[in-house]
Design a protein around this motif. Structure first.
Motif, PDB file in Angstrom:
ATOM      1  N   THR A 101     -37.710 -16.925 -53.913  1.00 10.96           N
ATOM      2  CA  THR A 101     -38.113 -18.319 -53.770  1.00 10.96           C
ATOM      3  C   THR A 101     -37.800 -19.071 -55.052  1.00 10.96           C
ATOM      4  N   VAL A 102     -37.116 -20.192 -54.914  1.00 11.79           N
ATOM      5  CA  VAL A 102     -36.816 -21.080 -56.044  1.00 11.79           C
ATOM      6  C   VAL A 102     -37.373 -22.454 -55.687  1.00 11.79           C
ATOM      7  N   GLU A 103     -38.281 -22.921 -56.535  1.00  6.58           N
ATOM      8  CA  GLU A 103     -38.980 -24.174 -56.277  1.00  6.58           C
ATOM      9  C   GLU A 103     -38.867 -25.070 -57.500  1.00  6.58           C
ATOM     10  N   ASN A 104     -38.685 -26.353 -57.275  1.00  5.74           N
ATOM     11  CA  ASN A 104     -38.538 -27.264 -58.405  1.00  5.74           C
ATOM     12  C   ASN A 104     -39.219 -28.590 -58.132  1.00  5.74           C
ATOM     13  N   THR A 105     -39.516 -29.292 -59.220  1.00  5.15           N
ATOM     14  CA  THR A 105     -40.002 -30.658 -59.110  1.00  5.15           C
ATOM     15  C   THR A 105     -38.812 -31.586 -58.923  1.00  5.15           C
ATOM     16  N   GLY A 106     -39.098 -32.827 -58.610  1.00  2.00           N
ATOM     17  CA  GLY A 106     -38.010 -33.775 -58.422  1.00  2.00           C
ATOM     18  C   GLY A 106     -38.461 -34.961 -57.604  1.00  2.00           C
ATOM     19  N   GLU A 107     -37.506 -35.788 -57.251  1.00  5.85           N
ATOM     20  CA  GLU A 107     -37.795 -36.944 -56.420  1.00  5.85           C
ATOM     21  C   GLU A 107     -38.096 -36.494 -54.983  1.00  5.85           C
ATOM     22  N   PRO A 108     -38.901 -37.265 -54.254  1.00  7.95           N
ATOM     23  CA  PRO A 108     -39.185 -36.910 -52.853  1.00  7.95           C
ATOM     24  C   PRO A 108     -37.901 -36.840 -52.025  1.00  7.95           C
ATOM     25  N   ILE A 109     -37.862 -35.874 -51.123  1.00  8.46           N
ATOM     26  CA  ILE A 109     -36.695 -35.656 -50.274  1.00  8.46           C
ATOM     27  C   ILE A 109     -37.136 -35.745 -48.822  1.00  8.46           C
ATOM     28  N   THR A 110     -36.400 -36.444 -48.020  1.00  7.96           N
ATOM     29  CA  THR A 110     -36.733 -36.565 -46.598  1.00  7.96           C
ATOM     30  C   THR A 110     -36.256 -35.323 -45.844  1.00  7.96           C
ATOM     31  N   PRO A 111     -36.933 -34.954 -44.754  1.00  9.44           N
ATOM     32  CA  PRO A 111     -36.473 -33.816 -43.947  1.00  9.44           C
ATOM     33  C   PRO A 111     -35.047 -33.997 -43.441  1.00  9.44           C
ATOM     34  N   GLU A 112     -34.654 -35.233 -43.166  1.00 14.91           N
ATOM     35  CA  GLU A 112     -33.281 -35.478 -42.706  1.00 14.91           C
ATOM     36  C   GLU A 112     -32.268 -35.114 -43.780  1.00 14.91           C
ATOM     37  N   SER A 113     -32.573 -35.422 -45.047  1.00 14.05           N
ATOM     38  CA  SER A 113     -31.663 -35.076 -46.144  1.00 14.05           C
ATOM     39  C   SER A 113     -31.595 -33.567 -46.349  1.00 14.05           C
ATOM     40  N   VAL A 114     -32.732 -32.890 -46.210  1.00 15.00           N
ATOM     41  CA  VAL A 114     -32.771 -31.442 -46.409  1.00 15.00           C
ATOM     42  C   VAL A 114     -31.860 -30.737 -45.417  1.00 15.00           C
ATOM     43  N   SER A 115     -31.819 -31.219 -44.186  1.00 10.11           N
ATOM     44  CA  SER A 115     -31.020 -30.560 -43.149  1.00 10.11           C
ATOM     45  C   SER A 115     -29.525 -30.615 -43.424  1.00 10.11           C
ATOM     46  N   THR A 116     -29.070 -31.476 -44.344  1.00  2.13           N
ATOM     47  CA  THR A 116     -27.634 -31.608 -44.623  1.00  2.13           C
ATOM     48  C   THR A 116     -27.232 -31.000 -45.963  1.00  2.13           C
ATOM     49  N   LEU A 117     -28.190 -30.492 -46.746  1.00  2.00           N
ATOM     50  CA  LEU A 117     -27.869 -30.054 -48.098  1.00  2.00           C
ATOM     51  C   LEU A 117     -27.005 -28.802 -48.142  1.00  2.00           C
ATOM     52  N   THR A 118     -27.043 -27.982 -47.095  1.00  2.00           N
ATOM     53  CA  THR A 118     -26.229 -26.770 -47.084  1.00  2.00           C
ATOM     54  C   THR A 118     -24.828 -27.000 -46.526  1.00  2.00           C
ATOM     55  N   GLU A 119     -24.539 -28.226 -46.098  1.00  2.00           N
ATOM     56  CA  GLU A 119     -23.189 -28.514 -45.617  1.00  2.00           C
ATOM     57  C   GLU A 119     -22.239 -28.620 -46.813  1.00  2.00           C
ATOM     58  N   PRO A 120     -21.002 -28.137 -46.668  1.00  2.00           N
ATOM     59  CA  PRO A 120     -20.033 -28.235 -47.775  1.00  2.00           C
ATOM     60  C   PRO A 120     -19.836 -29.675 -48.215  1.00  2.00           C
ATOM     61  N   PHE A 121     -19.814 -29.848 -49.534  1.00  2.00           N
ATOM     62  CA  PHE A 121     -19.550 -31.130 -50.190  1.00  2.00           C
ATOM     63  C   PHE A 121     -20.665 -32.148 -49.968  1.00  2.00           C
ATOM     64  N   GLN A 122     -21.858 -31.652 -49.562  1.00  2.00           N
ATOM     65  CA  GLN A 122     -23.033 -32.523 -49.516  1.00  2.00           C
ATOM     66  C   GLN A 122     -23.817 -32.281 -50.792  1.00  2.00           C
ATOM     67  N   ARG A 123     -23.814 -33.253 -51.695  1.00  2.00           N
ATOM     68  CA  ARG A 123     -24.411 -33.050 -53.005  1.00  2.00           C
ATOM     69  C   ARG A 123     -25.749 -33.768 -53.170  1.00  2.00           C
ATOM     70  N   GLY A 124     -26.254 -34.341 -52.106  1.00  2.00           N
ATOM     71  CA  GLY A 124     -27.520 -35.031 -52.226  1.00  2.00           C
ATOM     72  C   GLY A 124     -27.468 -36.101 -53.299  1.00  2.00           C
ATOM     73  N   THR A 125     -26.577 -37.068 -53.162  1.00  2.00           N
ATOM     74  CA  THR A 125     -26.297 -38.013 -54.230  1.00  2.00           C
ATOM     75  C   THR A 125     -27.512 -38.811 -54.648  1.00  2.00           C
ATOM     76  N   GLU A 126     -28.507 -38.928 -53.764  1.00  2.00           N
ATOM     77  CA  GLU A 126     -29.679 -39.675 -54.170  1.00  2.00           C
ATOM     78  C   GLU A 126     -30.518 -38.906 -55.187  1.00  2.00           C
ATOM     79  N   ARG A 127     -30.216 -37.610 -55.358  1.00  2.00           N
ATOM     80  CA  ARG A 127     -31.001 -36.816 -56.293  1.00  2.00           C
ATOM     81  C   ARG A 127     -30.186 -36.391 -57.498  1.00  2.00           C
ATOM     82  N   VAL A 128     -28.895 -36.600 -57.498  1.00  2.00           N
ATOM     83  CA  VAL A 128     -28.025 -36.004 -58.505  1.00  2.00           C
ATOM     84  C   VAL A 128     -27.671 -37.003 -59.586  1.00  2.00           C
ATOM     85  N   ARG A 129     -27.809 -36.569 -60.839  1.00  2.00           N
ATOM     86  CA  ARG A 129     -27.380 -37.424 -61.941  1.00  2.00           C
ATOM     87  C   ARG A 129     -25.868 -37.339 -62.090  1.00  2.00           C
ATOM     88  N   SER A 130     -25.287 -38.361 -62.596  1.00  2.00           N
ATOM     89  CA  SER A 130     -23.828 -38.490 -62.625  1.00  2.00           C
ATOM     90  C   SER A 130     -23.169 -37.446 -63.497  1.00  2.00           C
TER      91      SER A 130
END
Length: 362
Positions: free
Chosen positions: A287-316
């Motif tokens: 189990t790997v758990e981290n703090t961060g900005e809130p994430i919607t369930p809809e965003s979580v369902s796409t994070l394992t897709e190739p080239f989905q980087r969760g841009t709303e959470r990623v610093r440049s």
């Protein structure tokens, strides 16, 4: 899809067989009673009750015997129907098991249902044919990705060497373009290596060995500790010895990707990452758990897709190549495990990898 609970098909068929047999018994006994009445073997009293005619003791036990026959037919119908329904539905159980196996990522599985041609075997053969075409299509895609990645490695390596020579030249003037080209080239190399890793894990072309996930977690956190300090993230590791069977290199890559993802996609300041391992009766869990900005369930369902980087959470400055969690998912499926991503109510993400357990090595 969610459905309300209901009776199994086997139980429905059993009740149908038993009901049909009981109805047939009732009709048969009714026909016998009608025949006896017609022939004068039975009469009715003034109150309407059935009785045997004088001197015909043969029919006096008709009612008790008929009741016993009905009970026997009911019990026989239930037992026989249960057995027959089980035999009839056995091919369907095999098809269902194969479907679940394929759903877990094993495209090489085949039903190969034996026996003469019927509806079940036609369905099984069509399913096997579909799997064969799907496996061939996926294999072709993986070969293309692997071949393209191999072809890209050489020119990228040459470009990297030229850029490093240019950057190390003491006589050159400061040129931000060279530094930027070096960054772009490094990212292209990382992308190429990730594609190769995806192809390798997807083909399951690796040797399985005894692996302790707790050691993988310790090695990954030690390697990424400087990155965590750079981002102001507290990194904590804890847990039990978690033995499993798999590829040490791939499982280390899986753990490293998860920890790296948790560090990079965190709070701007004072973030935390928790890495734990757990040994269950038949499985082991990372189990790997981290703090961060809130994430919607809809965003979580796409994070394992190739080239989905969760841009709303990623610093440049840490965009990555968008294959970190895709690689994690591929490696997990290659080890017949399960990957679960859950958003934390306080923000951040909780990722759980569950693999088959193995006996402790002495």
């Amino acid at each position: 899809m969610d459905r309300a609970p209901g009776l199994s098909v086997r139980l429905k068929l059993t009740l149908s067989y038993a009901g049909f047999l009981v109805v047939a018994g009732v009709l048969l006994l009714s026909a016998i009673g009608a025949f006896l009445w017609q022939e004068g073997w039975l009469q009715t009293t003034a109150e309407g009750a059935w009785r045997a005619t004088p001197g015909t003791t043969f029919v006096r036990g008709f009612a008790p015997t008929a009741a016993a026959v009905m009970v026997f037919l009911l019990v026989f119908g239930l037992l026989g129907g249960w057995i027959l329904a089980g035999r009839m539905l056995a091919p369907l159980d095999r098809i269902t098991h194969a479907t679940r196996t394929v759903a877990n990522g094993s495209l090489s599985h085949r039903i190969r249902l034996p026996g003469r041609q019927d509806e079940f075997r036609e369905l099984a053969d069509a399913f096997d044919m579909m799997l064969a075409r799907l496996e061939a299509h996926v294999a072709e895609q993986r070969r293309f990705a692997a071949n393209a990645s191999h072809e890209l490695r050489t020119p990228l390596s040459v470009s990297k060497s030229l850029l490093e020579v240019a950057r190390a030249d003491p006589g050159r003037a400061a040129d931000p373009l060279i530094d930027r080209l070096h960054t772009v080239n490094t990212r292209a190399i990382d992308l190429t290596e990730a594609l190769l890793l995806l192809s390798r894990a997807g083909r399951r072309s690796f040797t399985r060995e005894h692996v302790d996930l707790s050691l993988m977690a310790e090695e990954a956190t030690e390697t990424l500790l400087p990155l965590a300090e750079e981002h102001g993230v507290t990194l904590e590791t804890d847990g039990d010895v978690a033995p499993t069977i798999g590829s040490p290199a791939l499982l280390l890559q899986l753990t490293t990707n998860l920890v790296h993802n948790a560090i990079v996609h965190n709070l701007p300041q004072h973030g935390s990452v928790w890495v734990t391992t757990e040994a269950r009766p038949k499985t082991v869990v990372l189990t790997v758990e981290n703090t961060g900005e809130p994430i919607t369930p809809e965003s979580v369902s796409t994070l394992t897709e190739p080239f989905q980087r969760g841009t709303e959470r990623v610093r440049s400055d840490q965009a990555g190549v968008g294959l970190g969690l895709a690689v994690v998912e591929t490696i997990t499926h290659a080890h017949d495990g399960t990957l679960v991503l859950t958003p934390r109510s306080a923000g951040g993400l909780r990722i759980t990898v569950e693999l088959r357990g193995a006996p402790l090595r002495e």
